[in-house]
Design a protein around this motif. Structure first.
Motif, PDB file in Angstrom:
ATOM      1  N   ARG A 162       0.826  -1.212   0.000  1.00 17.00           N
ATOM      2  CA  ARG A 162       0.000   0.000   0.000  1.00 17.00           C
ATOM      3  C   ARG A 162       0.859   1.261   0.000  1.00 17.00           C
ATOM      4  N   ARG A 163       1.945   1.241   0.765  1.00 20.40           N
ATOM      5  CA  ARG A 163       2.841   2.391   0.802  1.00 20.40           C
ATOM      6  C   ARG A 163       3.489   2.603  -0.576  1.00 20.40           C
ATOM      7  N   ARG A 166       0.922   4.030  -2.990  1.00 18.89           N
ATOM      8  CA  ARG A 166       0.706   5.446  -2.714  1.00 18.89           C
ATOM      9  C   ARG A 166       1.857   6.286  -3.250  1.00 18.89           C
ATOM     10  N   TYR A 169       1.780   6.326  -7.065  1.00 18.69           N
ATOM     11  CA  TYR A 169       0.660   7.148  -7.544  1.00 18.69           C
ATOM     12  C   TYR A 169       1.001   8.635  -7.438  1.00 18.69           C
TER      13      TYR A 169
END
Length: 171
Positions: A162-163, A166, A169
């Motif tokens: 997830r990190r 992020r 992105y």
């Protein structure tokens, strides 16, 4: 600005040409009009950099935003003229709702493209864990069993994935 610096700036801007065309094609259906929108964005950006002397930090994002802005202006300018008596107030072609819907569609399309790009840049293992837990809704314990890992290890893997998503992105 020296001629070598001008050439480097031009080459850097043109390296983003495919992304500009993709952004323009999300706005208009006609390929020739899409090329016109992209070319106008390049021309405006060159003018800002060369004539006005401004420095642009995130060139690709700036160019894509310029394409969107020019596309919205193009959409507003090229609307068909209609008599006011032919429409009810809520159907008027110059209503702000039409502009808002177009803008929201453009932003949503760019968001989806950025998310897909960021997801595609992740490691395969991170993609798998994110997909299984965040998209499929699988339980952490089930994913851990399938991967032959402990649940705490899968939780840490999910956190790192997830990190990374992020960060990718936002880049």
């Amino acid at each position: 600005m020296r001629p070598a610096a001008r050439a480097a700036l031009g080459a850097e801007i043109m390296s983003h040409w495919p992304a500009l065309l993709r952004a323009a094609r999300r706005i208009v259906d006609d390929p020739a009009t899409a090329e016109d929108l992209a070319a106008e964005a390049v021309a405006r950006t060159l003018r800002i950099c060369l004539v006005e002397g401004q420095h642009i930090d995130h060139l690709r994002a700036y160019l894509c935003t310029a394409v969107r802005t020019i596309g919205v202006d193009h959409h507003r300018r090229d609307r068909h003229v209609a008599f006011v008596g032919d429409f009810r107030d809520d159907q008027h072609p110059l209503s702000a709702a039409a502009d808002t819907a177009l803008w929201e569609r453009l932003v949503r399309a760019e968001e989806h493209e950025n998310i897909a790009r960021a997801y595609g840049e992740l490691r395969t293992r991170w993609q798998d864990v994110l997909y299984r837990i965040d998209i499929e809704g699988d339980l952490l314990i089930d994913v851990a069993t399938d991967l032959g890992m402990r649940p705490n290890s899968v939780a840490a893997l999910l956190w790192r994935a997830r990190r990374a998503l992020r960060e990718s992105y936002l880049a």
